[in-house]
Write a protein that holds these residues in place. Structure first.
Motif, PDB file in Angstrom:
ATOM      1  N   ARG A 131       0.832  -1.212   0.000  1.00 32.93           N
ATOM      2  CA  ARG A 131       0.000   0.000   0.000  1.00 32.93           C
ATOM      3  C   ARG A 131       0.860   1.254   0.000  1.00 32.93           C
ATOM      4  O   ARG A 131       0.482   2.268  -0.595  1.00 32.93           O
ATOM      5  N   LEU A 132       2.011   1.225   0.682  1.00 33.80           N
ATOM      6  CA  LEU A 132       2.893   2.399   0.664  1.00 33.80           C
ATOM      7  C   LEU A 132       3.408   2.662  -0.749  1.00 33.80           C
ATOM      8  O   LEU A 132       3.545   3.823  -1.155  1.00 33.80           O
ATOM      9  N   PHE A 133       3.670   1.606  -1.511  1.00 29.14           N
ATOM     10  CA  PHE A 133       4.060   1.809  -2.910  1.00 29.14           C
ATOM     11  C   PHE A 133       2.904   2.416  -3.689  1.00 29.14           C
ATOM     12  O   PHE A 133       3.111   3.261  -4.572  1.00 29.14           O
ATOM     13  N   ASP A 134       1.675   1.998  -3.373  1.00 33.00           N
ATOM     14  CA  ASP A 134       0.502   2.604  -4.031  1.00 33.00           C
ATOM     15  C   ASP A 134       0.410   4.096  -3.712  1.00 33.00           C
ATOM     16  O   ASP A 134       0.095   4.908  -4.584  1.00 33.00           O
ATOM     17  N   ILE A 135       0.677   4.460  -2.459  1.00 33.78           N
ATOM     18  CA  ILE A 135       0.654   5.877  -2.085  1.00 33.78           C
ATOM     19  C   ILE A 135       1.739   6.622  -2.852  1.00 33.78           C
ATOM     20  O   ILE A 135       1.521   7.738  -3.336  1.00 33.78           O
ATOM     21  N   GLY A 136       2.906   6.018  -2.990  1.00 34.02           N
ATOM     22  CA  GLY A 136       3.956   6.623  -3.804  1.00 34.02           C
ATOM     23  C   GLY A 136       3.501   6.835  -5.229  1.00 34.02           C
ATOM     24  O   GLY A 136       3.788   7.871  -5.841  1.00 34.02           O
ATOM     25  N   GLY A 137       2.769   5.867  -5.769  1.00 32.75           N
ATOM     26  CA  GLY A 137       2.216   6.015  -7.114  1.00 32.75           C
ATOM     27  C   GLY A 137       1.233   7.169  -7.198  1.00 32.75           C
ATOM     28  O   GLY A 137       1.203   7.904  -8.188  1.00 32.75           O
ATOM     29  N   GLU A 138       0.445   7.334  -6.154  1.00 37.89           N
ATOM     30  CA  GLU A 138      -0.476   8.476  -6.117  1.00 37.89           C
ATOM     31  C   GLU A 138       0.297   9.791  -6.162  1.00 37.89           C
ATOM     32  O   GLU A 138      -0.076  10.714  -6.884  1.00 37.89           O
ATOM     33  N   LEU A 139       1.366   9.854  -5.389  1.00 32.46           N
ATOM     34  CA  LEU A 139       2.150  11.093  -5.350  1.00 32.46           C
ATOM     35  C   LEU A 139       2.900  11.334  -6.658  1.00 32.46           C
ATOM     36  O   LEU A 139       3.126  12.482  -7.039  1.00 32.46           O
ATOM     37  N   ALA A 140       3.276  10.254  -7.331  1.00 36.04           N
ATOM     38  CA  ALA A 140       4.039  10.383  -8.577  1.00 36.04           C
ATOM     39  C   ALA A 140       3.165  10.742  -9.770  1.00 36.04           C
ATOM     40  O   ALA A 140       3.676  11.182 -10.799  1.00 36.04           O
ATOM     41  N   VAL A 141       1.855  10.545  -9.636  1.00 35.51           N
ATOM     42  CA  VAL A 141       0.919  10.903 -10.704  1.00 35.51           C
ATOM     43  C   VAL A 141      -0.105  11.860 -10.106  1.00 35.51           C
ATOM     44  O   VAL A 141      -1.094  11.419  -9.502  1.00 35.51           O
ATOM     45  N   PRO A 142       0.128  13.160 -10.223  1.00 34.59           N
ATOM     46  CA  PRO A 142      -0.799  14.128  -9.633  1.00 34.59           C
ATOM     47  C   PRO A 142      -2.249  13.847 -10.030  1.00 34.59           C
ATOM     48  O   PRO A 142      -2.548  13.586 -11.197  1.00 34.59           O
ATOM     49  N   GLY A 143      -3.117  13.856  -9.017  1.00 33.38           N
ATOM     50  CA  GLY A 143      -4.539  13.632  -9.244  1.00 33.38           C
ATOM     51  C   GLY A 143      -4.957  12.169  -9.175  1.00 33.38           C
ATOM     52  O   GLY A 143      -6.144  11.865  -9.254  1.00 33.38           O
ATOM     53  N   ARG A 144      -4.030  11.268  -9.009  1.00 32.78           N
ATOM     54  CA  ARG A 144      -4.351   9.836  -8.971  1.00 32.78           C
ATOM     55  C   ARG A 144      -4.681   9.429  -7.538  1.00 32.78           C
ATOM     56  O   ARG A 144      -4.012   9.827  -6.596  1.00 32.78           O
ATOM     57  N   ALA A 145      -5.726   8.609  -7.371  1.00 37.97           N
ATOM     58  CA  ALA A 145      -6.097   8.072  -6.061  1.00 37.97           C
ATOM     59  C   ALA A 145      -6.323   6.571  -6.206  1.00 37.97           C
ATOM     60  O   ALA A 145      -7.143   6.140  -7.009  1.00 37.97           O
ATOM     61  N   VAL A 146      -5.572   5.797  -5.457  1.00 34.62           N
ATOM     62  CA  VAL A 146      -5.675   4.334  -5.501  1.00 34.62           C
ATOM     63  C   VAL A 146      -6.135   3.791  -4.151  1.00 34.62           C
ATOM     64  O   VAL A 146      -6.943   2.881  -4.086  1.00 34.62           O
TER      65      VAL A 146
END
Length: 185
Positions: free
Chosen positions: A70-85
């Protein structure tokens, strides 16, 4: 595709002048609050990796594996502005794990000093890193309300609670007494 074309370069030199790329292709300063948050998140995930490299009980290791994912998912959210997983299901999962562990523990009567068994001490360290990540996410949200998924921010808050009860459980399972705070005076 040949073997040679599948090799990704680790050294790209694209960040030599102090900027870095986000997953959406945009470039920002390495001093940008979003990049700071990504770095803190990476440190937390690495600290959890060190904890998992120890001989933890299988149930705790499984829980931490899920957290790292899940922390990697949060990183993905931060790396793609506007993305929520991350969603409410993820939040409920962390809360449920914390509640199950806490049910095994004796009630607290005083504050517990970080430490005890080495695995518990490392778990406390991870807890403090999680608190720092939370503060950085709050700061990023304060500068850009759309930068942080509020559920992800809540998950990191709950994670520090989960790590606290995990540390206590590790001490209990290893029959290592907790050191309670003894206020002066």
């Amino acid at each position: 595709m040949t073997e040679k074309t599948r090799i990704n370069r680790v050294i790209t030199r694209t960040g030599d002048k102090g900027d870095t790329g986000l997953a959406d292709g945009s470039r920002v300063s390495k001093a940008h609050p979003r990049i700071h948050a990504l770095g803190e998140l990476d440190e937390l995930n690495s600290a959890l990796g060190v904890l998992r490299a120890r001989s933890l009980d299988a149930d705790l290791d499984r829980a931490l594996d899920g957290i790292q994912q899940r922390l990697f998912d949060i990183g993905g959210e931060l790396a793609v502005p506007g993305r929520a997983v991350i969603d409410d299901h993820d939040l409920v999962e962390v809360e449920s794990q914390a509640d199950m562990i806490n049910a095994e523990l004796p009630p607290l009567k005083e504050f517990v000093l970080p430490g005890g068994h080495p695995d518990a001490a490392w778990c406390h360290h991870c807890r403090t890193v999680a608190r720092r990540v939370e503060r950085v996410l709050v700061s990023l949200h304060d500068t850009d309300e759309d930068a942080v998924n509020p559920v992800s921010q809540a998950l990191v808050n709950r994670l520090s609670d989960l790590l606290f009860v995990m540390a206590r459980l590790i001490n209990l399972r290893h029959e290592h007494p907790e050191t309670l705070w003894q206020p002066k005076g």
